[in-house]
Design an enzyme around this catalytic site. Structure first.
Site, PDB file in Angstrom:
ATOM      1  N   TYR A 111      46.449  51.971  39.251  1.00 36.58           N
ATOM      2  CA  TYR A 111      45.606  52.582  38.214  1.00 36.58           C
ATOM      3  C   TYR A 111      45.887  54.078  38.052  1.00 36.58           C
ATOM      4  CZ  TYR A 111      42.721  48.357  38.330  1.00 36.58           C
ATOM      5  OH  TYR A 111      42.279  47.070  38.266  1.00 36.58           O
ATOM      6  N   LYS A 131      49.706  42.346  49.572  1.00 37.08           N
ATOM      7  CA  LYS A 131      50.787  41.519  49.013  1.00 37.08           C
ATOM      8  C   LYS A 131      52.062  42.051  49.662  1.00 37.08           C
ATOM      9  CE  LYS A 131      52.196  38.355  46.087  1.00 37.08           C
ATOM     10  NZ  LYS A 131      51.889  36.930  46.271  1.00 37.08           N
ATOM     11  N   ASP A 165      46.897  36.282  47.027  1.00 43.41           N
ATOM     12  CA  ASP A 165      46.799  34.969  46.373  1.00 43.41           C
ATOM     13  C   ASP A 165      46.037  33.985  47.259  1.00 43.41           C
ATOM     14  OD1 ASP A 165      49.004  35.528  47.928  1.00 43.41           O
ATOM     15  OD2 ASP A 165      50.358  34.169  46.900  1.00 43.41           O
ATOM     16  N   ASP A 204      39.460  44.976  42.442  1.00 46.96           N
ATOM     17  CA  ASP A 204      38.814  44.799  41.141  1.00 46.96           C
ATOM     18  C   ASP A 204      38.633  43.305  40.869  1.00 46.96           C
ATOM     19  OD1 ASP A 204      37.896  45.182  38.596  1.00 46.96           O
ATOM     20  OD2 ASP A 204      39.740  46.030  37.778  1.00 46.96           O
ATOM     21  N   ASP A 224      35.006  40.755  41.690  1.00 47.76           N
ATOM     22  CA  ASP A 224      34.366  39.983  40.626  1.00 47.76           C
ATOM     23  C   ASP A 224      34.295  38.506  41.006  1.00 47.76           C
ATOM     24  OD1 ASP A 224      33.844  42.068  38.904  1.00 47.76           O
ATOM     25  OD2 ASP A 224      34.665  41.011  37.151  1.00 47.76           O
TER      26      ASP A 224
END
Ligand code: NAD
Length: 361
Positions: free
Chosen positions: A135, A195, A227, A251, A255
């Site tokens: 970001y 990752k 994942d 993020d 959620d």
């Protein structure tokens, strides 16, 4: 104690009003001042985070934030969009640690799309790093077409980047949170999500978190690819205690975790800086589809106010009182539309706030 109240847009004003009502009912001494933020601030001042609002937030011990955004602002230039206000507050206040607890209230087990056995008793904490990652990495941008076509870009790029101090800082927060939870009966485990099989940034992340973990021998540490973490969160969510991860994976996973318990209207969040100054907000957005109807669930915001009392204002007892009152109200069968089921009593936003005030005892 000084609290900046930033209701924002859509249901933001309705739900924050209920949280403020609950705070006033607690007999605490605090100053509070309200300011515009998001689309409402853009309409009044031409900017989603006016200087006066930022100043107020910076000078306060904590910010109680509603939500920002509406589809009508989608055509604005990115720096003027309501959501930029949150990024501006995070950046200026140095908020780097986002806490999202996902707790399943026993009375709402049926509201989840997962089987009750999977989520009954669920109490996990997702910690998302907020200041680094893709970001904010440089360089970023778009490249124009090699055949000279303009303004049509041929490719776009954002750079993933984390510094060692940024990873160390969030890792300490996670281990300390796990330690605190352990004293309250939790397992005492941190799962670091990365990752590292594909990304250099996350191999580095994994190495640094492992190093920090050596300072917390009482806390178990495991590593999981993002994942797999996304899968495990719906397959066996109770295997987690504290999850710590970077900005983008956090993020998405936060959620996902917040929906495990069935209602977005129930989930609080906190974003803290190194001085424990924080911004507290519900996990959901401004819900323009139900704004102004008086039916939004204010409990996520009321529970965010409880987190604010605990983390930034050192008022643990008052925080406990709010959380107990919310459980009582649910046990009484009171439900806003989003958590309503047969056999319970449907109430509106302000009735729910009144019920929590009454249940404070
Ligand atoms: P949303 O969270 O606002 O709404 C998603 C769905 O959940 C809607 O059907 C809504 O009615 C429902 N919902 C949300 N909160 C609820 C509550 N308290 N009680 C009952 N129902 C509730 O997400 P969205 O629709 O994708 O986004 C709407 C706007 O909010 C957009 O402009 C988006 O950018 C913004 N947004 C802001 C934040 C924030 O301020 N932190 C976060 C997410 C989205």
């Amino acid at each position: 104690m000084k609290i900046a109240i930033l209701p924002g847009d859509g249901i933001g004003t309705e739900i924050v009003a209920e949280a403020v009502k609950v705070l006033h009912a607690l007999d605490l001494k605090f100053e509070n001042e309200t300011a515009l933020v998001g689309g409402a601030a853009y309409d009044a001042h031409g900017h989603p985070l006016p200087e006066s609002t930022l100043k107020l937030a910076m000078a306060s011990d904590a910010v109680l934030f509603g939500a920002v955004g509406d589809w009508k602002y989608d055509t604005l230039d990115r720096p003027l969009r309501p959501e930029q206000a949150i990024l501006g507050l995070r950046k200026n206040m140095g908020l780097f640690a986002n806490f999202r607890p996902a707790i399943c209230y026993e009375q709402l087990v049926g509201a989840s799309s997962l089987k009750p056995a999977l989520i009954s008793g669920l109490d996990i904490l997702i910690i998302r790093e907020l200041t680094g990652d893709i970001y904010f990495g440089q360089p970023r941008g778009r490249r124009v077409a090699t055949d000279g076509h303009f303004p049509g870009a041929e490719e776009a790029f954002d750079t993933m980047r984390y510094s060692k101090p940024e990873i160390e800082r969030i890792a300490h927060v996670a281990f300390q949170a796990a330690r605190k939870r352990k004293t309250a009966g939790a397992e005492g485990r941190v799962t670091s999500v990365d990752k590292s099989n594909v990304l250099e940034t996350f191999q580095f992340w994994k190495d640094v978190v492992s190093e920090v973990g050596k300072q917390y021998p009482d806390i178990a540490l495991d590593h999981m690819y993002v994942d797999n973490a996304a899968m495990q969160l719906v397959k066996e969510p109770k295997r987690f205690d504290v999850v710590v991860t970077g900005n983008m994976f956090g993020d998405i996973l936060s959620d996902e975790a917040s929906m495990l318990t069935g209602s977005i209207g129930m989930l609080p969040s906190a974003s803290l800086n190194s001085k424990n100054q924080g911004l507290y907000e519900p996990s959901h957005g401004s819900a323009p589809d139900i704004a102004g109807k008086g039916i939004a669930n204010p409990l996520a915001t009321i529970l965010s106010a409880a987190m604010m009392l605990r983390f930034s204002l050192n008022q643990t007892e008052a925080a406990d009182r709010i959380e107990t009152a919310v459980k009582k109200v649910l046990a009484l069968g009171l439900r806003t539309t989003d958590i309503y089921s047969e056999g319970t009593t449907k109430v509106g936003t302000s009735q729910m706030g009144d019920a929590v005030v009454k249940a404070l005892g």
